[in-house]
Motif scaffolding. Structure first.
Motif, PDB file in Angstrom:
ATOM      1  N   LYS A   1       0.822  -1.204   0.000  1.00  0.00           N
ATOM      2  CA  LYS A   1       0.000   0.000   0.000  1.00  0.00           C
ATOM      3  C   LYS A   1       0.865   1.267   0.000  1.00  0.00           C
ATOM      4  N   PHE A   2       2.097   1.117   0.454  1.00  0.00           N
ATOM      5  CA  PHE A   2       3.040   2.222   0.425  1.00  0.00           C
ATOM      6  C   PHE A   2       3.895   2.208  -0.837  1.00  0.00           C
ATOM      7  N   ILE A   3       4.397   1.040  -1.212  1.00  0.00           N
ATOM      8  CA  ILE A   3       5.389   0.967  -2.286  1.00  0.00           C
ATOM      9  C   ILE A   3       4.773   1.188  -3.663  1.00  0.00           C
ATOM     10  N   ILE A   4       3.520   0.790  -3.887  1.00  0.00           N
ATOM     11  CA  ILE A   4       2.908   0.983  -5.209  1.00  0.00           C
ATOM     12  C   ILE A   4       2.651   2.463  -5.488  1.00  0.00           C
ATOM     13  N   PRO A   5       2.011   3.217  -4.567  1.00  0.00           N
ATOM     14  CA  PRO A   5       1.907   4.665  -4.815  1.00  0.00           C
ATOM     15  C   PRO A   5       3.275   5.343  -4.910  1.00  0.00           C
ATOM     16  N   LEU A   6       4.233   4.906  -4.075  1.00  0.00           N
ATOM     17  CA  LEU A   6       5.577   5.476  -4.147  1.00  0.00           C
ATOM     18  C   LEU A   6       6.206   5.204  -5.508  1.00  0.00           C
ATOM     19  N   SER A   7       6.036   3.984  -6.025  1.00  0.00           N
ATOM     20  CA  SER A   7       6.586   3.649  -7.343  1.00  0.00           C
ATOM     21  C   SER A   7       5.971   4.501  -8.433  1.00  0.00           C
ATOM     22  N   LEU A   8       4.667   4.766  -8.319  1.00  0.00           N
ATOM     23  CA  LEU A   8       3.998   5.641  -9.290  1.00  0.00           C
ATOM     24  C   LEU A   8       4.619   7.038  -9.256  1.00  0.00           C
ATOM     25  N   CYS A   9       4.870   7.550  -8.046  1.00  0.00           N
ATOM     26  CA  CYS A   9       5.493   8.875  -7.911  1.00  0.00           C
ATOM     27  C   CYS A   9       6.912   8.879  -8.461  1.00  0.00           C
ATOM     28  N   VAL A  10       7.673   7.837  -8.145  1.00  0.00           N
ATOM     29  CA  VAL A  10       9.057   7.742  -8.625  1.00  0.00           C
ATOM     30  C   VAL A  10       9.083   7.673 -10.146  1.00  0.00           C
ATOM     31  N   MET A  11       8.176   6.884 -10.711  1.00  0.00           N
ATOM     32  CA  MET A  11       8.109   6.777 -12.171  1.00  0.00           C
ATOM     33  C   MET A  11       7.765   8.122 -12.795  1.00  0.00           C
TER      34      MET A  11
ATOM     35  N   ILE B   1      10.395  -1.221 -13.042  1.00  0.00           N
ATOM     36  CA  ILE B   1      10.586  -0.204 -14.081  1.00  0.00           C
ATOM     37  C   ILE B   1      10.731   1.175 -13.454  1.00  0.00           C
ATOM     38  N   ALA B   2       9.957   1.451 -12.395  1.00  0.00           N
ATOM     39  CA  ALA B   2      10.128   2.720 -11.680  1.00  0.00           C
ATOM     40  C   ALA B   2      11.539   2.815 -11.104  1.00  0.00           C
ATOM     41  N   ALA B   3      12.019   1.714 -10.530  1.00  0.00           N
ATOM     42  CA  ALA B   3      13.384   1.690  -9.993  1.00  0.00           C
ATOM     43  C   ALA B   3      14.403   1.918 -11.099  1.00  0.00           C
ATOM     44  N   GLY B   4      14.171   1.311 -12.269  1.00  0.00           N
ATOM     45  CA  GLY B   4      15.089   1.460 -13.385  1.00  0.00           C
ATOM     46  C   GLY B   4      15.140   2.876 -13.914  1.00  0.00           C
ATOM     47  N   LEU B   5      13.977   3.529 -14.008  1.00  0.00           N
ATOM     48  CA  LEU B   5      13.941   4.906 -14.498  1.00  0.00           C
ATOM     49  C   LEU B   5      14.643   5.854 -13.526  1.00  0.00           C
ATOM     50  N   LEU B   6      14.431   5.642 -12.224  1.00  0.00           N
ATOM     51  CA  LEU B   6      15.115   6.468 -11.228  1.00  0.00           C
ATOM     52  C   LEU B   6      16.620   6.247 -11.297  1.00  0.00           C
ATOM     53  N   SER B   7      17.029   5.000 -11.474  1.00  0.00           N
ATOM     54  CA  SER B   7      18.456   4.694 -11.591  1.00  0.00           C
ATOM     55  C   SER B   7      19.076   5.405 -12.788  1.00  0.00           C
ATOM     56  N   LEU B   8      18.387   5.389 -13.932  1.00  0.00           N
ATOM     57  CA  LEU B   8      18.905   6.063 -15.120  1.00  0.00           C
ATOM     58  C   LEU B   8      18.979   7.577 -14.915  1.00  0.00           C
ATOM     59  N   ALA B   9      17.986   8.144 -14.210  1.00  0.00           N
ATOM     60  CA  ALA B   9      18.012   9.580 -13.940  1.00  0.00           C
ATOM     61  C   ALA B   9      19.215   9.950 -13.068  1.00  0.00           C
ATOM     62  N   ILE B  10      19.482   9.117 -12.072  1.00  0.00           N
ATOM     63  CA  ILE B  10      20.656   9.354 -11.223  1.00  0.00           C
ATOM     64  C   ILE B  10      21.929   9.210 -12.044  1.00  0.00           C
TER      65      ILE B  10
END
Length: 410
Positions: free
Chosen positions: A80-90, A141-150
């Motif tokens: 319930k926390f990680i899915i909305p967080l992933s949406l925000c990160v993406m 995929i959200a993690a991957g996009l954040l990694s590429l941005a960093i």
């Protein structure tokens, strides 16, 4: 606009995003059947390592994803926390990457969130709101996009940011299609663009390549292929490569032909970019934009029993009972025409190699992410989630055009 005029908009934007995230969080739950139940019960009579060993040798190489899944799926507070967080990160990562690192504000983030929510409900339902699906699609995929941005904008930052980017990258690359088509090519492109031929870039690339190779070479992949073939598509081994590509395209054509608001937004922004650039519009561009206008108009026509209309809006999947039906010919040709039209118009507004990579190349890779599914016997069984990466490529292109061809100021 002045700062005082923007402040109410930013407050409203915050309320808008907060409302979305709260209602997503309180609506999420696992189902007491199918994959949710399987992973919820995965550790009842075995250890984590026993489970992962079985999965690696009999089903999939996505062991990091599945390891995290079985450890957390029984804790509702986590997803319930990680899915909305992933949406925000993406959403934030898409803004960062598409704006080329420029400082943008909350309104751009709201735009990104909105575009993500314009993805067809069935696709988002399987790739994001379905808890098991989110572990395999939204979260990595959200993690991957954040990694590429960093990696793109903070590669010379402190050690902890580099370590975070590496950890997120490894997690993301267990989604093989995202890794092969987007993560690895993006790493090469970013390294070349930044001229960052250093030790960290090499480690970053090797980590992506090794993770992808590990996931792809798992013995369970072959076992799964045979089991899924017998279960879903017994005649699949008799198909040649053209047949399999055709299956993948059938899946993509259905998505393009069905009511697809996100595709309409892409077409509208693309036409706006060409018209507002104040260049001489060529005959070819006018023809292509006319085709998009025709496609746009079809979205609003609801004459259900019109045979001429169904020639362009028939989005049922192909099956052996109707493979020779001519009604499938027109949607296929029309879908191909729309794809080539979009690619042609995107190419026409490119002013640099960077534009070419971020517009038509990204779009082609998004197409490939669906067409590649034809190589799997689960091309139809995997249902709507297989077009999730394609939709993300469309969102990225929309935002890139808005930020770089139609600049917005927050």
């Amino acid at each position: 606009m002045t700062v005082n005029n923007l402040r109410p908009l930013k407050i409203l934007g915050f309320i808008y995003v907060a409302t979305i995230l709260v209602f997503i969080a309180i609506s999420l739950h696992t189902w007491g059947a199918d994959d949710d139940k399987y992973f919820s019960d995965a550790l009842l009579n075995r250890s984590l390592f026993e489970f992962l060993d079985i999965r690696y040798h009999t089903w999939t190489g996505r062991i990091l994803i599945e390891g995290i899944m079985v450890l957390t799926i029984n804790h509702p507070w986590f997803f319930k926390f990680i899915i909305p967080l992933s949406l925000c990160v993406m959403a934030a990562s898409l803004v960062s990457l598409s704006s080329k690192g420029r400082k943008v504000g909350l309104l751009s983030f709201c735009l990104s969130i909105t575009l993500l929510l314009l993805i067809n409900g069935d696709v988002m339902g399987e790739a994001s709101w379905w808890v098991t699906g989110s572990y395999n699609y939204l979260q990595p995929i959200a993690a991957g996009l954040l990694s590429l941005a960093i990696f793109y904008y903070h590669r010379n930052g402190p050690v902890w940011t580099k370590a975070l980017a590496l950890a997120l990258l490894v997690f993301a690359c267990f989604n093989e299609i995202y890794s092969i088509l987007f993560a690895v090519p993006a790493i090469v492109a970013i390294t070349y663009a930044r001229k960052g031929y250093d030790k960290y870039s090499a480690i970053y690339f090797i980590a992506a390549a090794l993770t992808t190779a590990f996931a792809l070479t798992a013995p369970g992949n072959r076992e799964r292929f045979y089991k899924e073939t017998s279960r879903w598509f017994p005649d699949f081994p008799n198909f040649n490569i053209i047949d399999k590509v055709a299956l993948g395209f059938d899946r993509l054509s259905s998505h393009i032909t069905e009511p697809n608001v996100l595709l309409l937004v892409l077409m509208a922004v693309l036409v706006a970019c060409i018209v507002l650039q104040k260049k001489n519009i060529t005959g070819l561009q006018m023809l292509c934009m006319s085709a998009l206008a025709f496609k746009f108009a079809l979205f609003f026509v609801f004459t259900r029993y019109s045979f001429p209309l169904k020639a362009f809006t028939h989005f049922e999947f192909l099956d052996f009972g109707n493979v020779a039906d001519i009604k499938f010919f027109f949607p296929y040709v029309f879908s191909l025409f729309i794809l080539f039209t979009c690619i042609s118009l995107m190419t026409s507004i490119c002013d640099s190699v960077e534009d070419l990579i971020n517009l038509p190349v990204i779009f082609i890779l998004g197409i490939a992410s669906v067409v590649m599914m034809g190589l799997s016997p689960t091309v139809y069984a995997s249902s709507f989630r297989v077009v999730f990466i394609f939709d993300l490529s469309v969102i990225y292109i929309i935002m890139y055009m808005i930020f770089n061809k139609l600049p917005l100021k927050d």
